[in-house]
Design an enzyme around this catalytic site. Sequence first.
Site, PDB file in Angstrom:
ATOM      1  N   CYS A 114      -1.096  18.158 -10.107  1.00  0.00           N
ATOM      2  CA  CYS A 114      -2.239  17.652 -10.876  1.00  0.00           C
ATOM      3  C   CYS A 114      -3.345  18.696 -11.041  1.00  0.00           C
ATOM      4  O   CYS A 114      -4.182  18.585 -11.934  1.00  0.00           O
ATOM      5  CB  CYS A 114      -2.801  16.389 -10.240  1.00  0.00           C
ATOM      6  N   HIS A 250      -9.968  15.616 -13.587  1.00  0.00           N
ATOM      7  CA  HIS A 250      -8.593  15.101 -13.583  1.00  0.00           C
ATOM      8  C   HIS A 250      -8.691  13.582 -13.585  1.00  0.00           C
ATOM      9  O   HIS A 250      -9.481  13.001 -12.839  1.00  0.00           O
ATOM     10  CB  HIS A 250      -7.867  15.603 -12.334  1.00  0.00           C
ATOM     11  N   ASN A 280      -2.673   8.543 -15.151  1.00  0.00           N
ATOM     12  CA  ASN A 280      -2.679   9.881 -14.560  1.00  0.00           C
ATOM     13  C   ASN A 280      -1.537  10.690 -15.182  1.00  0.00           C
ATOM     14  O   ASN A 280      -0.368  10.416 -14.903  1.00  0.00           O
ATOM     15  CB  ASN A 280      -2.510   9.742 -13.041  1.00  0.00           C
TER      16      ASN A 280
HETATM   17  O1  UT7 Z   1      -3.236  12.861  -9.279  1.00  0.00           O
HETATM   18  C1  UT7 Z   1      -2.972  13.257  -7.977  1.00  0.00           C
HETATM   19  C2  UT7 Z   1      -3.920  12.681  -7.073  1.00  0.00           C
HETATM   20  N1  UT7 Z   1      -3.684  11.280  -6.896  1.00  0.00           N
HETATM   21  C3  UT7 Z   1      -4.692  10.477  -6.766  1.00  0.00           C
HETATM   22  O2  UT7 Z   1      -5.816  10.912  -6.890  1.00  0.00           O
HETATM   23  C4  UT7 Z   1      -4.432   9.060  -6.368  1.00  0.00           C
HETATM   24  C5  UT7 Z   1      -5.366   8.711  -5.270  1.00  0.00           C
HETATM   25  N2  UT7 Z   1      -5.252   7.361  -4.786  1.00  0.00           N
HETATM   26  C6  UT7 Z   1      -5.619   6.267  -5.503  1.00  0.00           C
HETATM   27  O3  UT7 Z   1      -5.954   6.369  -6.664  1.00  0.00           O
HETATM   28  C7  UT7 Z   1      -5.665   4.942  -4.799  1.00  0.00           C
HETATM   29  O4  UT7 Z   1      -5.490   5.156  -3.426  1.00  0.00           O
HETATM   30  C8  UT7 Z   1      -4.616   3.910  -5.297  1.00  0.00           C
HETATM   31  C9  UT7 Z   1      -4.979   3.422  -6.688  1.00  0.00           C
HETATM   32  C10 UT7 Z   1      -3.247   4.592  -5.317  1.00  0.00           C
HETATM   33  C11 UT7 Z   1      -4.577   2.703  -4.373  1.00  0.00           C
HETATM   34  O5  UT7 Z   1      -5.857   2.154  -4.205  1.00  0.00           O
HETATM   35  P1  UT7 Z   1      -6.405   1.834  -2.714  1.00  0.00           P
HETATM   36  O6  UT7 Z   1      -7.686   1.146  -2.906  1.00  0.00           O
HETATM   37  O7  UT7 Z   1      -6.407   3.119  -1.958  1.00  0.00           O
HETATM   38  O8  UT7 Z   1      -5.339   0.816  -2.166  1.00  0.00           O
HETATM   39  P2  UT7 Z   1      -4.350   0.948  -0.911  1.00  0.00           P
HETATM   40  O9  UT7 Z   1      -3.343   2.025  -1.149  1.00  0.00           O
HETATM   41  O10 UT7 Z   1      -5.159   1.045   0.329  1.00  0.00           O
HETATM   42  O11 UT7 Z   1      -3.624  -0.447  -0.974  1.00  0.00           O
HETATM   43  C12 UT7 Z   1      -4.336  -1.673  -0.843  1.00  0.00           C
HETATM   44  C13 UT7 Z   1      -3.348  -2.811  -0.966  1.00  0.00           C
HETATM   45  C14 UT7 Z   1      -2.096  -2.653  -0.093  1.00  0.00           C
HETATM   46  O12 UT7 Z   1      -1.768  -3.920   0.431  1.00  0.00           O
HETATM   47  P3  UT7 Z   1      -2.137  -4.279   1.961  1.00  0.00           P
HETATM   48  O13 UT7 Z   1      -1.404  -3.263   2.787  1.00  0.00           O
HETATM   49  O14 UT7 Z   1      -3.630  -4.151   2.044  1.00  0.00           O
HETATM   50  O15 UT7 Z   1      -1.624  -5.679   2.091  1.00  0.00           O
HETATM   51  C15 UT7 Z   1      -1.033  -2.247  -1.086  1.00  0.00           C
HETATM   52  O16 UT7 Z   1       0.259  -2.630  -0.682  1.00  0.00           O
HETATM   53  O17 UT7 Z   1      -2.876  -2.926  -2.308  1.00  0.00           O
HETATM   54  C16 UT7 Z   1      -1.436  -3.018  -2.307  1.00  0.00           C
HETATM   55  N3  UT7 Z   1      -0.927  -2.466  -3.557  1.00  0.00           N
HETATM   56  C17 UT7 Z   1      -0.804  -3.189  -4.690  1.00  0.00           C
HETATM   57  N4  UT7 Z   1      -1.062  -4.487  -4.964  1.00  0.00           N
HETATM   58  C18 UT7 Z   1      -0.840  -4.901  -6.232  1.00  0.00           C
HETATM   59  C19 UT7 Z   1      -0.514  -1.197  -3.803  1.00  0.00           C
HETATM   60  N5  UT7 Z   1      -0.137  -1.081  -5.087  1.00  0.00           N
HETATM   61  C20 UT7 Z   1      -0.288  -2.302  -5.651  1.00  0.00           C
HETATM   62  C21 UT7 Z   1      -0.075  -2.805  -6.947  1.00  0.00           C
HETATM   63  N6  UT7 Z   1      -0.358  -4.111  -7.182  1.00  0.00           N
HETATM   64  N7  UT7 Z   1       0.390  -2.050  -7.967  1.00  0.00           N
END
Ligand code: UT7
Length: 323
Positions: A114, A250, A280
């Site tokens: 990225c 980005h 992304n």
């Molecule tokens: O481009 C390269 C760099 N990449 C990035 O910059 C990505 C960086 N990360 C992010 O953008 C965010 O961390 C995400 C959008 C990927 C996730 O957001 P988050 O607020 O960090 O959520 P999380 O990973 O802590 O997950 C929260 C909850 C989890 O459930 P539990 O464990 O709390 O029960 C996940 O399983 O959300 C769940 N979850 C979803 N729920 C519904 C993960 N993906 C989904 C989904 N739909 N698609």
Amino acid sequence: MTGRAVVKGVGHYLPARVVPNSEFEKTLDTTDEWIRSRSGIERRHFAAEGETTSDLATKAAQAALDDAGLRADQIDAIVLATSTADLTFPSAATMVQARLGMTSGYAFDVQAVCAGFVYALSNANALIVSGQAKRILVIGAETFSRIMDWTDRSTCVLFGDGAGALVLEAEESAGTPQDRGILAVDLNSDGRYRDLLYVDGGVSTHTTGYLRMQGNQVFRHAVEKLAQTAETALEKAGLHSADVDWIVPHQANIRIIQGTAKKMGLPMEKVVVTVQDHGNTSAASIPLALSVGKQRGQIQRGDLVVTEAIGGGLAWGAVVLRW
Ligand code: UT7
């Protein structure tokens, strides 16, 4: 007098197929609301069957050449940032070179995931400033849909396909922060974080593999490192956050984009945001945003633009340029 790499043209290409968040509700335990609120993404484009990264890159490159009023035979080099090249080799850049009808000069790919476009801009700038090229096409192009695990809701809803390109040209300048062109670059990587964002396959393991990401860990690093690299690049240019007209970040997550702007003390009115429409697109996201930002009338000649990105590696960095 100082040699500068100045932007002469910009363009982009997005595949025709637009996929709204609601599509994922049919096959995954997810909702449009979750995707919007956690990432800011509303839709993304996916390449058609048989449509490759070099196809997208060629169209973006042609758009940038048209914008610059130049022909391909007036270009000395192509630097193409991608992690999803058509083939293991030759480079996607040489495929674009052939498709544009460019029979001289040189072309190569840069792979920094990225952060790829920031790395590509840095390479192109060095080639121009050192006199190894006068005009360079710098392209970011990706088909991340090819490396998605469609059963993994935590990754496959986040990425999209697309391409963007710039034409850079050597120009003699006064050597001050008021010059047009690339003014400073800051690049970083730290391979200890390999497992936070990677593809679990590759040539020497005989597989293609799928993208794997510990999203919340990458998020933490992004918020910490992006404002820092942007401020370091500004400092190298002899400038400050207050001088910035546009942050072109980005486009991974609206919350990361907002957090970075806040840390830099800049309002969201100074940020070009396209994540809602493109998702992304990895190395393509910054040139796509530059092109859309210009089309919208946001980025104008003479504006101070800061681009910043982080991704797999981890690799991150920023480029300060005056449009
Ligand atoms: O481009 C390269 C760099 N990449 C990035 O910059 C990505 C960086 N990360 C992010 O953008 C965010 O961390 C995400 C959008 C990927 C996730 O957001 P988050 O607020 O960090 O959520 P999380 O990973 O802590 O997950 C929260 C909850 C989890 O459930 P539990 O464990 O709390 O029960 C996940 O399983 O959300 C769940 N979850 C979803 N729920 C519904 C993960 N993906 C989904 C989904 N739909 N698609």
